[in-house]
Design an enzyme around this catalytic site. Structure first.
Site, mmCIF file in Angstrom:
data_model
loop_
_atom_site.group_PDB
_atom_site.id
_atom_site.type_symbol
_atom_site.label_atom_id
_atom_site.label_comp_id
_atom_site.label_asym_id
_atom_site.label_seq_id
_atom_site.Cartn_x
_atom_site.Cartn_y
_atom_site.Cartn_z
ATOM 1 N N GLY B 11 0.812 -1.226 0.000
ATOM 2 C CA GLY B 11 0.000 0.000 0.000
ATOM 3 C C GLY B 11 0.836 1.263 0.000
ATOM 4 O O GLY B 11 0.370 2.325 0.413
ATOM 5 N N ALA B 12 2.059 1.150 -0.482
ATOM 6 C CA ALA B 12 3.008 2.274 -0.386
ATOM 7 C C ALA B 12 2.571 3.505 -1.168
ATOM 8 O O ALA B 12 3.050 4.613 -0.896
ATOM 9 C CB ALA B 12 4.394 1.827 -0.858
ATOM 10 N N GLY B 14 -0.473 4.697 -1.223
ATOM 11 C CA GLY B 14 -1.601 5.359 -0.559
ATOM 12 C C GLY B 14 -1.120 6.431 0.413
ATOM 13 O O GLY B 14 0.090 6.654 0.545
ATOM 14 N N THR B 16 -1.532 6.635 3.892
ATOM 15 C CA THR B 16 -0.872 6.067 5.069
ATOM 16 C C THR B 16 0.399 5.343 4.653
ATOM 17 O O THR B 16 1.464 5.516 5.269
ATOM 18 C CB THR B 16 -1.829 5.097 5.795
ATOM 19 O OG1 THR B 16 -2.946 5.838 6.297
ATOM 20 C CG2 THR B 16 -1.142 4.388 6.948
ATOM 21 N N GLY B 17 0.302 4.534 3.595
ATOM 22 C CA GLY B 17 1.473 3.791 3.122
ATOM 23 C C GLY B 17 2.594 4.727 2.704
ATOM 24 O O GLY B 17 3.779 4.443 2.950
ATOM 25 N N LYS B 43 2.361 1.315 -12.612
ATOM 26 C CA LYS B 43 1.887 2.674 -12.302
ATOM 27 C C LYS B 43 3.063 3.621 -12.075
ATOM 28 O O LYS B 43 4.066 3.238 -11.468
ATOM 29 C CB LYS B 43 1.023 2.658 -11.037
ATOM 30 C CG LYS B 43 -0.404 2.172 -11.283
ATOM 31 C CD LYS B 43 -1.257 2.344 -10.041
ATOM 32 C CE LYS B 43 -2.662 1.806 -10.264
ATOM 33 N NZ LYS B 43 -3.383 1.649 -8.998
ATOM 34 N N LYS B 126 -11.346 -4.993 10.075
ATOM 35 C CA LYS B 126 -9.991 -5.137 10.620
ATOM 36 C C LYS B 126 -9.969 -6.208 11.713
ATOM 37 O O LYS B 126 -9.027 -7.002 11.808
ATOM 38 C CB LYS B 126 -9.495 -3.790 11.173
ATOM 39 C CG LYS B 126 -9.252 -2.740 10.084
ATOM 40 C CD LYS B 126 -8.887 -1.369 10.672
ATOM 41 C CE LYS B 126 -8.948 -0.263 9.645
ATOM 42 N NZ LYS B 126 -7.777 -0.122 8.782
#
Lengths: 321, 321
Positions: B11-12, B14, B16-17, B43, B126
């Site tokens: 998720g880097a 995003g 938070t990522g 991407k 979660k």
């Protein structure tokens, strides 16, 4: 604390509840009352408790919240030792405990260390109640006890301990090397009396124990104390898994049949204790439990060896009878 | 630790990522790699990260467990900052982390303090992953961050900060007195870099924060720093409850529509933060969280006031763009 805590106990006529009642009375520092359902209020076991001077509050657990709230009036600590099939009936009780300002709710836990979800049906039901407690921000303590000494010893060939066994068997499960947390049934109440007076246990999980023993170690102790050689039957991990699968299917077909549920509870216990190896201090620590022996080093619990020696001496008792 | 920990981040690209990636690289003490899905591997955002010398591992999260296990080969710490709609896709990843011997799995948490179940759909998803982690006995740390500074300030009349706001509004919820835990988005990674090097946080819940502020306090700070008087719109607790009920109905009718889900997430956030008052240190403590500021007193997080002053100065950025 300036005055005695008023403690209300649900399930006082059961095995765990009986131990808790005895422990609370022995501590001699609480105002102890019991909560019974209308259908139980005339039972001899309840009368016997009342005869000891313990006040009895009567309420239907399925009553509306405001009625249950009134029932809990003036209670500082509410302890539930409700039966395994009725766990979800604690839901209204959680809300009522919140409304009544109960200072600590001890929901019905009192089992082995196990995964919060997906390991044991019994534990899954308890988790629903714990989640409700957390959602409603009710002060609480969750107390697990491992397995009881009283149901952990094997049959000896002479039959001397059969009188105290529900199923006289001498089976080693999955090799018998998984260590298991054990508590004497009679010590549960003594631990509970300490735990509910202790701020360090508020909103925490805690487990009690006297011994951590594998089945092979248990059999060795039983042989030493009895002087009898035990023929060890073996049930493999695979056989336990097959039994578990069958019991799961039976519950899936008819989930309300109490016998189906009990067979599944037993298979899940065996799978959890002996195949997964859940009921151990390391897993308890992983899950965030406190260790009651660390908090109360002066409390000397009855060891498995002592308990078994008493049973051999004819001083045991068949649980649930 | 004798050698650098090898950290794999999902998720880097995003929000938070991205913060976590920056924090890990800034710490300069990890071998950092990122995990991307095949559909994302080309991407530009991924290429940019690769151009900084970060190794990229590519895997379909729905691949069989053994394939994912191979993907995780050699990884010490796995951090997931997966998107809110894909949380349950972490299930195979948990099993693979177990098989691959990952020493710490940081599942996607990174939200406000909230009840484990029954409070927020996002949190409920979660919890399913956390329960799987506990069932499989995977070493882990669950890190929550409260709400970001970057989405916590109101509009000022001049419109000077509109460029950095997703919804330029100045609404006070349910009276605006509930304190809330806040973290600057950019500090999340700095905290994470500390937390994953720390044995004290293993198998624990922990929250990060720079400020604990009510909406009224936030508005006061914004007025002081900007010199502008804000007209405070009010949304009552009852109005929030009504919005929540509507959003719940919409999701019940069509649960896969992302917009329905987002509207429900937002209503549940507002209900949890402002009506229930969940996102507070006291509730975090009740739920058993560690406080990252107590563990890392030397880490000086960016305050809400500083963050807002930067935004006012034109140095802000619109999140998710």
């Amino acid at each position: 604390m300036t005055s005695k805590q008023r403690v209300l106990l649900l399930g006082a006529t059961g095995e765990t509840g009986g131990s808790i009642l005895a422990g609370l009375l022995e501590a001699n520092q609480f105002d102890v009352e019991i909560l019974v359902r209308p259908s139980s209020s005339e039972k001899p076991a309840v009368k016997q408790i009342a005869d000891r001077g313990v006040n009895v509050r009567v309420s239907d657990l399925n009553a509306p919240e405001n009625e249950l709230t009134a029932t809990l009036s003036g209670i500082d600590v509410l302890i539930s030792a409700i039966g395994p099939h009725d766990l979800l009936q604690q839901k209204t009780l959680v809300r009522a405990a919140k409304s009544a300002g109960v200072k600590r709710f001890v929901p019905c836990a009192f089992i082995t260390i196990a995964p919060p979800k997906g390991g044991m049906m019994l534990r899954d039901d308890k988790e629903e109640i714990y989640n409700e407690i957390k959602r409603l921000v009710v002060p609480h303590t969750i107390i697990d006890v491992g397995f009881w000494h009283q149901i952990s010893f094997p049959r000896v060939p002479s039959g001397r301990v059969d009188y105290a066994m529900m199923m006289p068997k001498a089976t080693i499960h999955a090799g018998g090397n998984a260590p298991n947390i054990l508590t004497d049934l009679r010590d549960i109440g003594r631990f509970v009396a300490r735990i509910i007076e202790d701020d360090r246990t508020l909103n925490k999980y805690i487990y009690t124990w006297s011994d951590v023993l594998s089945e092979n170690e248990i059999f060795d102790i039983v042989q030493q104390v009895s002087g009898e050689e035990i023929e060890r039957e073996q049930e493999s991990a695979q056989e336990i898994e097959e039994r578990l699968a069958k019991a799961s299917s039976a519950v899936a077909e008819n989930s309300t049949d109490p016998m189906n549920r009990i067979m599944l509870y037993m298979a899940q216990y065996d799978y959890s204790k002996y195949v997964r190896g859940d009921n151990q201090p390391a897993y308890a620590k992983f899950l965030g439990y406190l260790d009651a022996r660390e908090l109360y080093p002066d409390l000397k619990p009855i060891s498995f060896r002592e308990c078994f020696a008493e049973v051999l001496d004819g001083k045991g008792r068949l649980p649930y009878h």
